[in-house]
Motif scaffolding. Structure first.
Motif, PDB file in Angstrom:
ATOM      1  N   LEU B 146     -60.027  60.264  11.933  1.00 21.22           N
ATOM      2  CA  LEU B 146     -61.324  59.620  11.689  1.00 21.22           C
ATOM      3  C   LEU B 146     -62.053  60.257  10.511  1.00 21.22           C
ATOM      4  O   LEU B 146     -62.664  59.557   9.703  1.00 21.22           O
ATOM      5  N   ARG B 160     -68.852  50.229  15.743  1.00 14.37           N
ATOM      6  CA  ARG B 160     -68.254  49.112  16.484  1.00 14.37           C
ATOM      7  C   ARG B 160     -67.675  49.555  17.827  1.00 14.37           C
ATOM      8  O   ARG B 160     -67.912  48.927  18.848  1.00 14.37           O
ATOM      9  N   TYR B 161     -66.903  50.641  17.811  1.00 15.69           N
ATOM     10  CA  TYR B 161     -66.110  50.962  19.006  1.00 15.69           C
ATOM     11  C   TYR B 161     -66.698  52.080  19.878  1.00 15.69           C
ATOM     12  O   TYR B 161     -66.304  52.209  21.034  1.00 15.69           O
ATOM     13  N   VAL B 162     -67.587  52.893  19.335  1.00 18.60           N
ATOM     14  CA  VAL B 162     -68.202  53.944  20.164  1.00 18.60           C
ATOM     15  C   VAL B 162     -69.611  53.515  20.583  1.00 18.60           C
ATOM     16  O   VAL B 162     -69.956  53.563  21.755  1.00 18.60           O
ATOM     17  N   GLY B 166     -72.340  44.983  17.707  1.00 15.47           N
ATOM     18  CA  GLY B 166     -71.659  43.743  17.351  1.00 15.47           C
ATOM     19  C   GLY B 166     -71.421  43.686  15.851  1.00 15.47           C
ATOM     20  O   GLY B 166     -72.092  44.392  15.088  1.00 15.47           O
ATOM     21  N   VAL B 167     -70.477  42.820  15.460  1.00 15.13           N
ATOM     22  CA  VAL B 167     -70.173  42.694  14.029  1.00 15.13           C
ATOM     23  C   VAL B 167     -71.419  42.261  13.268  1.00 15.13           C
ATOM     24  O   VAL B 167     -71.694  42.755  12.169  1.00 15.13           O
ATOM     25  N   ASP B 168     -72.197  41.331  13.867  1.00 18.08           N
ATOM     26  CA  ASP B 168     -73.399  40.854  13.167  1.00 18.08           C
ATOM     27  C   ASP B 168     -74.459  41.954  13.023  1.00 18.08           C
ATOM     28  O   ASP B 168     -75.176  42.009  12.029  1.00 18.08           O
ATOM     29  N   TYR B 178     -71.134  38.400   7.558  1.00 17.41           N
ATOM     30  CA  TYR B 178     -70.322  38.594   8.767  1.00 17.41           C
ATOM     31  C   TYR B 178     -68.847  38.757   8.389  1.00 17.41           C
ATOM     32  O   TYR B 178     -68.165  39.668   8.865  1.00 17.41           O
ATOM     33  N   GLU B 182     -66.334  41.921   8.938  1.00 16.48           N
ATOM     34  CA  GLU B 182     -65.059  41.822   9.660  1.00 16.48           C
ATOM     35  C   GLU B 182     -63.918  42.372   8.809  1.00 16.48           C
ATOM     36  O   GLU B 182     -63.051  43.089   9.300  1.00 16.48           O
ATOM     37  N   ARG B 189     -59.772  49.908  10.355  1.00 16.46           N
ATOM     38  CA  ARG B 189     -58.774  50.094  11.427  1.00 16.46           C
ATOM     39  C   ARG B 189     -57.429  50.460  10.826  1.00 16.46           C
ATOM     40  O   ARG B 189     -56.730  51.343  11.316  1.00 16.46           O
ATOM     41  N   GLU B 190     -57.083  49.765   9.754  1.00 16.22           N
ATOM     42  CA  GLU B 190     -55.782  50.017   9.118  1.00 16.22           C
ATOM     43  C   GLU B 190     -55.732  51.430   8.517  1.00 16.22           C
ATOM     44  O   GLU B 190     -54.730  52.136   8.649  1.00 16.22           O
ATOM     45  N   PHE B 192     -57.466  54.011   9.469  1.00 15.75           N
ATOM     46  CA  PHE B 192     -57.455  54.951  10.596  1.00 15.75           C
ATOM     47  C   PHE B 192     -56.043  55.062  11.186  1.00 15.75           C
ATOM     48  O   PHE B 192     -55.542  56.150  11.448  1.00 15.75           O
TER      49      PHE B 192
END
Lengths: 125, 210
Positions: B146, B160-162, B166-168, B178, B182, B189-190, B192
């Motif tokens: 990370l 987003r994940y912790v 929301g994406v918005d 938006y 995304e 993500r890629e 990471f």
């Protein structure tokens, strides 16, 4: 407007997203991602100590230019003084000037050469 | 090729920071501690299974070694991965010094868990086993990966994940659309995932940047 609204409907997370979420939340549990301070006490003094150490650890090739120039100039001046047969006290001044930046390896052989030449010159006299 | 381009962008901050660190710039060292100091501590703490006193010592030794060796950092790997590589060597030293602390020894040996590199390779194609997700060594590697991606990606992933934004919400905060958000999350993500698979890089040595 309708298209914009529909684009904001979030899709279901895929497997990669779900696993990344699990991994990050597991790591967050350790306090690492929540901004929890790791060490006690301020780091500014430590940063200064690290900077000093880094500065002192610069390899010789990185500090070469300026000290080497001074050393070379000093060495050259010492040799010139010998060549001009400067009186002994003046020769000492030149030698001191040469020795001052002698930390640099470049200066060392010049100093040695200057001393040898100087002895020979005086012996010849 | 795209990977190299991304690496180059990701490592821009680290390379610029390293140049200033080598010159003995105090502000650069303060920045290093501000950005990576706590994460390094938590990386070490995970490896030590919560031994805070030893973690403090190992962190300090790691940073002192980094100060001595920063001129060897070539910027081909993330700065934080490089620091973790040094930390791993310091962890081994700490174990040698303190043989009676059997837990430390176990933590380091556990890390050489052959399941972990395989799990990273299949990440996204097969669900990770629960015991692997919860392992202290896994947490340490997650912290390493990370903090090895660029700050923008790190923030997006944590938001987003912790924090569960929301994406918005993220889009509004970053002033992006938006779709763009995304796309940012997808790249994050890629990046990471890619950093997770680089675990073996750490075995290159204390200054694993070859």
């Amino acid at each position: 407007m309708t298209m914009d609204h529909s684009a904001r409907v979030e899709r279901e997370p895929d497997l990669l997203e779900r696993d990344i979420s699990r991994l990050l939340n597991s790591a967050a549990f350790s306090g690492a991602l929540s901004g929890a301070p790791g060490v006690s006490g301020p780091d500014d003094q430590f940063a200064m100590a690290l900077a000093r150490r880094a500065g002192a650890a610069i390899p010789p090739d990185r500090v070469f230019p300026v000290p080497a120039l001074w050393a070379s100039a000093g060495g050259l001046a010492g040799l010139l003084a010998l060549g001009l047969r400067t009186p002994a006290p003046m020769g000492g001044v030149w030698a001191a000037l040469t020795l001052a930046p002698a930390v640099n390896l470049l200066a060392a052989p010049i100093v040695v050469l200057a001393v040898i030449l100087r002895r020979r010159v005086f012996r010849a006299r | 090729m795209a990977g190299h381009e991304n690496d180059s962008k990701d490592l821009g901050f680290d390379r610029a920071l390293a140049r200033r660190m080598v010159a003995g710039d105090v502000a650069a060292w303060e920045l290093l501690l501000a950005v990576y100091g706590d994460a390094l501590y938590h990386y070490i703490l995970c490896r030590l299974h919560g031994d805070r006193a030893t973690a403090d010592d190992v962190r300090q030794e790691t940073l002192l070694a980094a100060a001595t060796g920063v001129s060897k950092y070539r910027g081909s790997a993330p700065m934080f991965s490089w620091l973790c590589g040094i930390a791993r060597h310091k962890l081994v030293d700490a174990v040698r010094r303190n043989r009676q602390t059997g837990q430390i020894q176990a933590s380091i040996e556990d890390h050489i868990d052959e399941a972990l590199p395989d799990a990273w390779v299949t990440l996204g194609t097969a669900p990770l086993p629960e015991h692997l997700v919860e392992a202290a060594e896994t947490r340490a590697e997650v912290i390493r990966a990370l903090y090895s991606v660029r700050e923008q990606y790190r923030d997006a992933l944590v938001s987003r994940y912790v924090r569960g934004e929301g994406v918005d919400e993220i889009a509004a905060r970053l002033g992006r659309t938006y779709k763009a958000t995304e796309s940012l999350l997808s790249r994050a993500r890629e990046a990471f995932r890619r950093r997770l698979t680089e675990v073996e890089l750490l075995d290159d040595g204390p200054f694993g940047t070859r």
